[in-house]
Motif scaffolding. Structure first.
Motif, mmCIF file in Angstrom:
data_model
loop_
_atom_site.group_PDB
_atom_site.id
_atom_site.type_symbol
_atom_site.label_atom_id
_atom_site.label_comp_id
_atom_site.label_asym_id
_atom_site.label_seq_id
_atom_site.Cartn_x
_atom_site.Cartn_y
_atom_site.Cartn_z
ATOM 1 N N GLY A 296 0.796 -1.225 0.000
ATOM 2 C CA GLY A 296 0.000 0.000 0.000
ATOM 3 C C GLY A 296 0.828 1.274 0.000
ATOM 4 N N VAL A 297 2.039 1.204 -0.581
ATOM 5 C CA VAL A 297 2.924 2.368 -0.571
ATOM 6 C C VAL A 297 2.304 3.548 -1.303
ATOM 7 C CG1 VAL A 297 5.143 3.256 -1.386
ATOM 8 C CG2 VAL A 297 5.017 1.006 -0.309
ATOM 9 N N ARG A 298 1.721 3.303 -2.471
ATOM 10 C CA ARG A 298 1.109 4.391 -3.243
ATOM 11 C C ARG A 298 0.034 5.103 -2.425
ATOM 12 N NH1 ARG A 298 0.447 4.724 -8.962
ATOM 13 N NH2 ARG A 298 1.227 2.584 -9.087
ATOM 14 N N GLY A 299 -0.854 4.322 -1.819
ATOM 15 C CA GLY A 299 -1.921 4.906 -1.016
ATOM 16 C C GLY A 299 -1.398 5.622 0.213
ATOM 17 N N ALA A 300 -0.338 5.083 0.818
ATOM 18 C CA ALA A 300 0.243 5.710 2.011
ATOM 19 C C ALA A 300 0.820 7.080 1.682
ATOM 20 C CB ALA A 300 1.325 4.803 2.604
ATOM 21 N N ILE A 301 1.467 7.181 0.523
ATOM 22 C CA ILE A 301 2.038 8.467 0.123
ATOM 23 C C ILE A 301 0.925 9.470 -0.175
ATOM 24 C CG2 ILE A 301 3.384 9.659 -1.647
ATOM 25 C CD1 ILE A 301 5.094 7.106 -1.857
ATOM 26 N N MET A 302 -0.118 9.024 -0.859
ATOM 27 C CA MET A 302 -1.253 9.906 -1.124
ATOM 28 C C MET A 302 -1.893 10.363 0.184
ATOM 29 S SD MET A 302 -3.013 7.951 -4.378
ATOM 30 C CE MET A 302 -4.384 9.098 -4.478
ATOM 31 N N ASN A 303 -2.001 9.448 1.152
ATOM 32 C CA ASN A 303 -2.560 9.802 2.457
ATOM 33 C C ASN A 303 -1.681 10.816 3.177
ATOM 34 O OD1 ASN A 303 -4.707 8.061 2.096
ATOM 35 N ND2 ASN A 303 -3.807 6.385 3.267
ATOM 36 N N ALA A 304 -0.365 10.664 3.033
ATOM 37 C CA ALA A 304 0.568 11.601 3.670
ATOM 38 C C ALA A 304 0.397 13.004 3.098
ATOM 39 C CB ALA A 304 2.008 11.112 3.474
ATOM 40 N N VAL A 305 0.234 13.094 1.780
ATOM 41 C CA VAL A 305 0.025 14.395 1.132
ATOM 42 C C VAL A 305 -1.290 15.007 1.606
ATOM 43 C CG1 VAL A 305 -0.382 15.559 -1.067
ATOM 44 C CG2 VAL A 305 1.435 13.840 -0.879
ATOM 45 N N GLU A 306 -2.329 14.182 1.677
ATOM 46 C CA GLU A 306 -3.631 14.674 2.137
ATOM 47 C C GLU A 306 -3.541 15.178 3.573
ATOM 48 O OE1 GLU A 306 -8.259 13.189 2.114
ATOM 49 O OE2 GLU A 306 -6.736 11.739 2.727
ATOM 50 N N ALA A 307 -2.871 14.411 4.439
ATOM 51 C CA ALA A 307 -2.748 14.803 5.848
ATOM 52 C C ALA A 307 -1.979 16.108 5.987
ATOM 53 C CB ALA A 307 -2.052 13.687 6.635
ATOM 54 N N ALA A 308 -0.912 16.256 5.223
ATOM 55 C CA ALA A 308 -0.112 17.483 5.281
ATOM 56 C C ALA A 308 -0.919 18.676 4.779
ATOM 57 C CB ALA A 308 1.164 17.311 4.464
ATOM 58 N N ALA A 309 -1.693 18.483 3.708
ATOM 59 C CA ALA A 309 -2.504 19.572 3.155
ATOM 60 C C ALA A 309 -3.589 20.005 4.145
ATOM 61 C CB ALA A 309 -3.131 19.141 1.830
ATOM 62 N N LEU A 310 -4.222 19.032 4.786
ATOM 63 C CA LEU A 310 -5.264 19.349 5.761
ATOM 64 C C LEU A 310 -4.691 20.084 6.966
ATOM 65 C CD1 LEU A 310 -7.361 16.036 5.661
ATOM 66 C CD2 LEU A 310 -8.064 18.287 4.830
ATOM 67 N N LYS A 311 -3.497 19.664 7.389
ATOM 68 C CA LYS A 311 -2.852 20.346 8.523
ATOM 69 C C LYS A 311 -2.487 21.773 8.147
ATOM 70 C CE LYS A 311 -1.088 20.504 12.655
ATOM 71 N NZ LYS A 311 -1.967 20.423 13.867
ATOM 72 N N ALA A 312 -1.982 21.963 6.929
ATOM 73 C CA ALA A 312 -1.652 23.303 6.463
ATOM 74 C C ALA A 312 -2.904 24.186 6.427
ATOM 75 C CB ALA A 312 -1.014 23.235 5.068
ATOM 76 N N GLU A 313 -4.011 23.591 5.986
ATOM 77 C CA GLU A 313 -5.284 24.319 5.945
ATOM 78 C C GLU A 313 -5.709 24.725 7.361
ATOM 79 O OE1 GLU A 313 -9.833 23.741 4.175
ATOM 80 O OE2 GLU A 313 -8.512 22.013 4.376
ATOM 81 N N GLN A 314 -5.563 23.789 8.285
ATOM 82 C CA GLN A 314 -5.925 24.061 9.682
ATOM 83 C C GLN A 314 -5.069 25.184 10.282
ATOM 84 O OE1 GLN A 314 -5.391 20.648 12.245
ATOM 85 N NE2 GLN A 314 -5.602 21.844 14.108
ATOM 86 N N LEU A 315 -3.772 25.127 10.030
ATOM 87 C CA LEU A 315 -2.876 26.160 10.541
ATOM 88 C C LEU A 315 -3.193 27.520 9.914
ATOM 89 C CD1 LEU A 315 0.490 24.189 10.494
ATOM 90 C CD2 LEU A 315 -0.856 24.833 12.500
ATOM 91 N N GLY A 316 -3.556 27.499 8.613
ATOM 92 C CA GLY A 316 -3.917 28.738 7.937
ATOM 93 C C GLY A 316 -5.151 29.375 8.512
ATOM 94 N N ASN A 317 -6.099 28.572 8.939
ATOM 95 C CA ASN A 317 -7.339 29.089 9.506
ATOM 96 C C ASN A 317 -7.149 29.687 10.899
ATOM 97 O OD1 ASN A 317 -8.841 28.365 7.239
ATOM 98 N ND2 ASN A 317 -9.361 26.350 8.050
ATOM 99 N N GLN A 318 -6.019 29.373 11.523
ATOM 100 C CA GLN A 318 -5.735 29.895 12.857
ATOM 101 C C GLN A 318 -5.142 31.306 12.810
ATOM 102 O OE1 GLN A 318 -3.193 26.984 14.731
ATOM 103 N NE2 GLN A 318 -4.788 25.435 14.833
ATOM 104 N N ASN A 319 -4.657 31.712 11.627
ATOM 105 C CA ASN A 319 -4.035 33.036 11.495
ATOM 106 C C ASN A 319 -5.027 34.069 10.963
ATOM 107 O OD1 ASN A 319 -1.398 32.271 12.330
ATOM 108 N ND2 ASN A 319 -1.115 31.264 10.356
#
Length: 319
Positions: A296-319
C-alpha cells in the motif's frame, strides 16, 4: 460461478462509489501559463533586498541571487535579534541590524522570513521604529506558512503603497534545487512579479499558482522532501539488508532518486510509462513493484500528502 461474478461486480461498484463520494478539495484553473504573464527579463537586480529573519530560507535566497551575479552583498539588508547570526552575514558584506524597521526602510523588496508566530511582534516592532514613517512603496514577499494574502495585505496596509507576494519555498532551495510556488497580491505590478521570479529562479524553479492550491503545494513540495528522504532511507536500508555497505547504499539510493526525477523532468514522459520501461516481464523490478503495491505504498504516500494539506489548511485558519 454467476453468484461469484455478481459479488465481484458489486464489490467493484462499491469501490467506485466510494471513490466518487470521497472527500474532494476545492480546485481552480490550472497554473498560469508563463506566456500569459508579462514577464520582464531581469539580468541584474538594481534594487536593495531585505530579509527580516536570517534563517535557512533567507540564506538560501541570498546565496542564489549572489552566486548567479544578480546582486551584490552590499545591496542586501538583514535583521535578526541574534548578533552571532548577523556576524556571518556581515563577513560576506551584507548590511546587518537588529532593527526590523531599518531593513523595511532601506530595502525595496522585503522578505518576511520570521516564524509565523513571531510575525505580529515583528510588525509591532517596525511600527514603533523611528523609521516607520519612511516605509513606503515596498514589495513584501512573505515566506510565512499559513498567512493568507488577505491577512497579509491587511497587516501590511499600514505602510503606504505596500504590495504583497506570498511564496511557498522548500528546503532544497539551499542547494539550488528549490521548488517554489508564488501567489501575487492584488496590488502587485508586472515588474514586481518579474523581480520576484528572478530572485526565486536563482534558487531552483518557481511557478505561479492560485492561492486556493497553496495547501496542496505545501504538502507536495514543502513536505515532499521529507517524504523523499524517507524513501531514500528505505532504499538504503533495503540495500544494507541485502549486503551493501551503508555509505554505498545511501549514495546509490539518492543518485537513483535524483536520476529518476531528472528523467521525469527532462523526457516529459508520464511516470507510468517510465516505470513500465524498467519493469521487464517476469523480472526483478516487477516483483519488487508487486511488493510495494501489496504494502500500500502508493496509497500511504497519497494519504501523507492529504494529511499534510489538511494540517496546512488548519494552521492557515488559525491566522
Amino acid at each position: 460461478m454467476i453468484s461469484l461474478r455478481l459479488n465481484r461486480i458489486n464489490n467493484v461498484s462499491g469501490m467506485l462509489s466510494n471513490a466518487v463520494c470521497a472527500r474532494s478539495f476545492k480546485t481552480s484553473p490550472a497554473c498560469w501559463d508563463e506566456e500569459e504573464e508579462n514577464i520582464i527579463p531581469i539580468s541584474k537586480i538594481e534594487q536593495k533586498i531585505g530579509f527580516i529573519g536570517d534563517g535557512n530560507m533567507s540564506r538560501a535566497i541570498c546565496r542564489g541571487i549572489t552566486s548567479k551575479g544578480l546582486i551584490n552583498f552590499n545591496q542586501i539588508h538583514v535583521s535578526s535579534p541574534y548578533i552571532k547570526n548577523l556576524d556571518k552575514w556581515k563577513v560576506l558584506g551584507a548590511n546587518v541590524t537588529t532593527d526590523n524597521g531599518f531593513v523595511a526602510k532601506e530595502a525595496d523588496v522585503v522578505f518576511l522570513a520570521v516564524k509565523p508566530h513571531i510575525m505580529t511582534t515583528a510588525l509591532e516592532m517596525i511600527k514603533k521604529s523611528e523609521h516607520y514613517k519612511h516605509i513606503k512603496n515596498k514589495l513584501f514577499v512573505s515566506i510565512l506558512a499559513g498567512f493568507k494574502l488577505q491577512k497579509l495585505e491587511e497587516m501590511l496596509s499600514v505602510f503606504e503603497g505596500s504590495r504583497v507576494i506570498r511564496i511557498m519555498p522548500n528546503t532544497p532551495m539551499m542547494v539550488g534545487q528549490g521548488c517554489t510556488a508564488y501567489c501575487p497580491g492584488k496590488n502587485v505590478t508586472d515588474y514586481d512579479i518579474s523581480l520576484a521570479r528572478a530572485i526565486l529562479e536563482a534558487t531552483g524553479m518557481c511557478q505561479r499558482v492560485p492561492e486556493v492550491q497553496i495547501n496542496a503545494v505545501t504538502a507536495v513540495s514543502g513536505a515532499g522532501p521529507s517524504f523523499a528522504y524517507l524513501l531514500i532511507e528505505a532504499l538504503s536500508d533495503g540495500g544494507v539488508r541485502m549486503g551493501m555497505h551503508r555509505d554505498m547504499a545511501t549514495k546509490f539510493a539518492a543518485q537513483t532518486i535524483l536520476g529518476a526525477a531528472t528523467m521525469v523532468l527532462e523526457t516529459g514522459k508520464h511516470t507510468g510509462q517510465l516505470k513500465d520501461q524498467v519493469c521487464s516481464a517476469g523480472g526483478a523490478t516487477i516483483a519488487g513493484m508487486h511488493e510495494l503495491e501489496r504494502g500500500g505504498v502508493r496509497g500511504a504516500i497519497m494519504n501523507a500528502v492529504e494529511a499534510a494539506a489538511l494540517k496546512a489548511e488548519q494552521l492557515g485558519n488559525q491566522n
